[in-house]
Design an enzyme around this catalytic site. Structure first.
Site, short mmCIF file in Angstrom:
data_model
loop_
_atom_site.label_atom_id
_atom_site.label_comp_id
_atom_site.label_asym_id
_atom_site.label_seq_id
_atom_site.Cartn_x
_atom_site.Cartn_y
_atom_site.Cartn_z
N SER A 78 0.91 -1.36 0.15
CA SER A 78 0.58 0.20 -0.22
C SER A 78 1.39 1.37 -0.10
CB SER A 78 -0.68 0.12 1.12
OG SER A 78 -0.08 -0.13 2.29
N ARG A 79 1.64 1.45 0.20
CA ARG A 79 2.77 2.05 0.56
C ARG A 79 3.96 1.70 0.68
NH1 ARG A 79 4.31 2.68 6.15
NH2 ARG A 79 4.16 1.67 7.23
N LYS A 113 15.96 -10.25 7.40
CA LYS A 113 16.67 -10.79 6.44
C LYS A 113 17.25 -11.02 5.69
CE LYS A 113 13.75 -6.88 5.18
NZ LYS A 113 12.88 -7.36 4.74
N VAL A 172 0.79 -11.17 7.29
CA VAL A 172 1.30 -12.40 6.30
C VAL A 172 1.83 -12.83 7.56
CG1 VAL A 172 1.65 -10.22 3.96
CG2 VAL A 172 3.31 -10.45 6.16
N TYR A 200 15.91 -7.34 12.84
CA TYR A 200 15.75 -7.46 11.54
C TYR A 200 16.98 -8.27 10.81
CZ TYR A 200 14.80 -4.46 7.86
OH TYR A 200 14.83 -4.30 6.85
N ILE A 258 16.72 3.72 1.69
CA ILE A 258 15.95 4.21 0.42
C ILE A 258 15.64 5.11 1.54
CG2 ILE A 258 14.41 3.80 -1.25
CD1 ILE A 258 17.05 2.13 -1.57
#
Length: 242
Positions: A14-15, A154, A59, A150, A183
Site C-alpha cells: 500500500s505504500r 532479512k 502475513v 531485523y 531508501i
C-alpha cells in the site's frame, strides 16, 4: 508480456517500496494485487488507480495468508508473480528488545515470506511457471548494529530464497532477492538530516536510493528477460555494501 495480463501479488503493497513495485509491475503489464494490514484506504485507492485488487491479510498469520491466496485464485485463477515486501523494523540495543517486538519482526519479515511462498507454490508448480522475489536488505547481507532481529530475519530470507530456487527451479519457477540499502521511505523517516548526510558520504554513489529504483530491480526479476536468473541477490544500495 502476453495479451492476457499476468497476475502479481505484492505484500505490504500500500505504500513505500510496495506501492512503487505495484506501479512498476502495472506499467509492465501485470494486474496487481495489493496486500495490506491496516492501510485500507491507501491500498484501495492504489488498487483503484492501477485497476487492481486490494486484499487485507496479516502475513504473519498462516491462515490469513492461505485465505488471501485463495481470494486471488478465485478471482484470477492464476498467480504469476509473488513479491514478498511486507516488513517492519526495530532499532535499539538487543538487551532492550521485548519478546513481543522480536516476534513481530520475525513473524512479519521472515515467517510471512515463508507462508506466502508456501501458499503460492502449488499453483505456480501446476502452471510450470512463476516468479518469486523476496525483499531482503543490506543488513541481511552484513548485519546492522542495533538491528539484530531485523538483520537475522532479512538474512533468513537470503537463505530461504536460495533454498527455494534450488527446490522449485525444475518446475520453471525463479526465486530471487533484492537487497535495498538506504531508501527514501517511511521506514527511514526517523533518520535525522545529519544521519542522512553521513550515509550519503559513506555511499560511493553519494546519495540515498529511490523507491522506484528498487521497483525497477524487482520488475526486472519478474520479467521474461530474467528467465535464466534464479537464486540471485540483487543489491540496490549505491555501493554502501560491496
Amino acid at each position: 508480456m502476453s495479451a492476457t495480463p499476468k497476475i502479481a501479488l505484492i505484500t505490504g503493497g500500500s505504500r513505500g517500496l510496495g506501492a512503487a513495485i505495484a506501479r512498476r509491475l502495472h506499467t509492465n503489464g501485470y494486474t496487481v494485487i495489493i496486500n495490506y494490514v491496516n492501510s485500507k484506504e491507501r491500498a484501495e485507492a492504489l488498487a483503484h488507480e492501477l485497476d487492481g485488487l486490494a486484499v487485507q491479510a496479516d502475513v504473519g498469520d498462516p491462515d490469513q495468508v492461505r485465505a488471501m491466496v485463495a481470494t486471488v485464485l478465485e478471482r484470477f485463477a492464476r498467480l504469476d508473480a509473488l513479491v514478498c515486501n511486507a516488513a517492519v523494523a526495530w532499532q535499539g540495543l538487543t538487551q532492550d528488545m521485548s519478546d513481543t517486538d522480536y516476534r513481530k519482526i520475525m513473524s512479519t519479515d521472515l515467517d510471512g515470506a515463508f507462508y506466502c511462498c508456501r501458499s503460492a507454490l502449488p499453483t505456480m508448480i501446476r502452471q510450470k511457471a512463476g516468479r518469486i522475489v523476496l525483499l531482503s536488505s543490506m543488513w541481511g547481507e552484513v548485519g546492522g548494529a542495533c538491528e539484530g532481529a531485523y538483520s537475522a530475519a532479512k538474512g533468513g530470507l537470503l537463505a530461504l530464497g536460495k533454498s527455494l530456487a534450488k527446490e522449485v527451479g525444475p518446475s520453471g519457477i525463479t526465486v530471487n532477492l533484492v537487497s535495498p540499502g538506504v531508501i527514501d521511505t517511511d521506514m527511514n523517516a526517523h533518520l535525522t538530516p545529519e544521519d542522512l548526510s553521513a550515509l550519503c558520504e559513506e555511499t560511493p554513489l553519494g546519495r540515498i536510493g529511490k523507491p522506484e529504483e528498487v521497483a525497477a530491480a524487482v520488475a526486472f526479476l519478474c520479467s521474461e528477460e530474467a528467465g535464466f536468473i534464479t537464486g540471485a541477490d540483487l543489491p540496490v544500495n549505491g555501493g554502501l555494501v560491496i
